[in-house]
Design a protein around this motif. Sequence first.
Motif, PDB file in Angstrom:
ATOM      1  N   UNK A 115       0.843  -1.198   0.000  1.00  0.00           N
ATOM      2  CA  UNK A 115       0.000   0.000   0.000  1.00  0.00           C
ATOM      3  C   UNK A 115       0.879   1.249   0.000  1.00  0.00           C
ATOM      4  N   UNK A 116       1.898   1.231   0.824  1.00  0.00           N
ATOM      5  CA  UNK A 116       2.790   2.391   0.919  1.00  0.00           C
ATOM      6  C   UNK A 116       3.615   2.549  -0.357  1.00  0.00           C
ATOM      7  N   UNK A 117       4.164   1.422  -0.858  1.00  0.00           N
ATOM      8  CA  UNK A 117       5.036   1.475  -2.035  1.00  0.00           C
ATOM      9  C   UNK A 117       4.284   1.977  -3.262  1.00  0.00           C
ATOM     10  N   UNK A 118       3.069   1.462  -3.473  1.00  0.00           N
ATOM     11  CA  UNK A 118       2.290   1.875  -4.638  1.00  0.00           C
ATOM     12  C   UNK A 118       1.683   3.263  -4.424  1.00  0.00           C
ATOM     13  N   UNK A 119       1.147   3.505  -3.228  1.00  0.00           N
ATOM     14  CA  UNK A 119       0.476   4.773  -2.949  1.00  0.00           C
ATOM     15  C   UNK A 119       1.373   5.981  -3.025  1.00  0.00           C
ATOM     16  N   UNK A 120       2.645   5.818  -2.687  1.00  0.00           N
ATOM     17  CA  UNK A 120       3.547   6.982  -2.702  1.00  0.00           C
ATOM     18  C   UNK A 120       3.866   7.467  -4.106  1.00  0.00           C
ATOM     19  N   UNK A 121       3.534   6.653  -5.113  1.00  0.00           N
ATOM     20  CA  UNK A 121       3.779   7.065  -6.492  1.00  0.00           C
ATOM     21  C   UNK A 121       2.622   7.871  -7.073  1.00  0.00           C
ATOM     22  N   UNK A 122       1.593   8.102  -6.266  1.00  0.00           N
ATOM     23  CA  UNK A 122       0.498   8.972  -6.705  1.00  0.00           C
ATOM     24  C   UNK A 122       0.991  10.413  -6.607  1.00  0.00           C
ATOM     25  N   UNK A 123       1.157  11.062  -7.733  1.00  0.00           N
ATOM     26  CA  UNK A 123       1.784  12.384  -7.775  1.00  0.00           C
ATOM     27  C   UNK A 123       0.841  13.508  -7.364  1.00  0.00           C
ATOM     28  N   UNK A 124      -0.455  13.339  -7.616  1.00  0.00           N
ATOM     29  CA  UNK A 124      -1.425  14.399  -7.326  1.00  0.00           C
ATOM     30  C   UNK A 124      -2.597  13.820  -6.546  1.00  0.00           C
ATOM     31  N   UNK A 125      -2.879  14.412  -5.402  1.00  0.00           N
ATOM     32  CA  UNK A 125      -4.059  14.020  -4.627  1.00  0.00           C
ATOM     33  C   UNK A 125      -5.133  15.097  -4.806  1.00  0.00           C
ATOM     34  N   UNK A 126      -6.246  14.681  -5.387  1.00  0.00           N
ATOM     35  CA  UNK A 126      -7.363  15.593  -5.581  1.00  0.00           C
ATOM     36  C   UNK A 126      -8.666  14.826  -5.375  1.00  0.00           C
ATOM     37  N   UNK A 127      -9.776  15.443  -5.752  1.00  0.00           N
ATOM     38  CA  UNK A 127     -11.085  14.811  -5.543  1.00  0.00           C
ATOM     39  C   UNK A 127     -11.171  13.459  -6.246  1.00  0.00           C
ATOM     40  N   UNK A 128     -10.661  13.386  -7.491  1.00  0.00           N
ATOM     41  CA  UNK A 128     -10.757  12.150  -8.259  1.00  0.00           C
ATOM     42  C   UNK A 128      -9.948  11.018  -7.639  1.00  0.00           C
ATOM     43  N   UNK A 129      -8.719  11.317  -7.221  1.00  0.00           N
ATOM     44  CA  UNK A 129      -7.881  10.263  -6.653  1.00  0.00           C
ATOM     45  C   UNK A 129      -8.407   9.801  -5.296  1.00  0.00           C
ATOM     46  N   UNK A 130      -8.926  10.737  -4.512  1.00  0.00           N
ATOM     47  CA  UNK A 130      -9.485  10.356  -3.202  1.00  0.00           C
ATOM     48  C   UNK A 130     -10.720   9.475  -3.378  1.00  0.00           C
TER      49      UNK A 130
END
Length: 315
Positions: free
Chosen positions: A110-125
């Motif tokens: 979860x941490x390894x894959x999740x940290x590669x999310x470059x932008x956190x916004x409404x869609x990603x949440x």
Amino acid sequence: MSQLSLVFKGMAMGMAEVVPGVSGGTIAFITGIYERLIFAIKSIDLDLLRLIGKGKIGEAWKKLDGNFLVTLLTGMVLGIGIGVFAITWLLEHEPIAIWAFFFGLIIASVWVVGKDIEVWNFKTIIALILGTILVYYVTIAVPSSGIEALWFVFVCGAVAISALLLPGLSGSFILLLLGMYTYILPKVKEVMSGNFEGLSVLVVFGLGCITGVLSFSRVLTWAFKHHKNVTLAFLTGLMIGSLNKVWPWQEVLTTRINTKGEETVAFSKSVLPSTFSGLQDNFLYGNDPQTVLAIICIIGGFALVILMSIFGKKS
């Protein structure tokens, strides 16, 4: 990249696909070969067949990235062979320890894959929440009993192999949710032991795998190309939701008799270690929480994924 290193990465991917915890896609992702693998699989198309038909084997091999795929697949076969025998024994004799190890693997993934999310916004949440709710609901709503008809075996092969390409979703976990993990894995073990009664099942399963991997690789490359952050967020949510399924302390609610006449777990629910210790007649798991051992195994699983992530970046 040395051939030996690639073989070991393939072995890790193969063993990962045997256990319903961390996916081969995750291993490819954290060891730095994921993108190359996806493009190699995607290259299997009509153009490749035309090159082969014209006798241009060298060009076809280069387009396929043949040396890479053959070396990786060799390692995966070895890994699956080791995993089938070792993991089935552990699931029968040390269920708490092995599920705790899987739990640690997924938390780290979860941490390894999740940290590669470059932008956190409404869609990603929203994608993260939807992925979490979807898999969590499946883990509590679908009992682990499948359909042994060949058409369903084919469908399971197509769906499970698709999960191989996802950095976050385990093909074995999909089989577990579909109720086919305890049906397919023993068939593999039987054939590898020289008993070919279940060979027809594995052939149909293999055809499903081929269909799934060729079609889903195109869907996946499109999703990562056009909606990478949303895709990664959804995959991270899938892993978070799956934690309920690999929680070490399970109260077995129902059992079933498999095709060999043996009693196996049909459906269980996650409980706290304190509740687990008070259970009576808890099939397979017993009621000894083995808390210290479980914690050690969780830490071990977590550390393994982190180390593989570091090693993958360096290589």
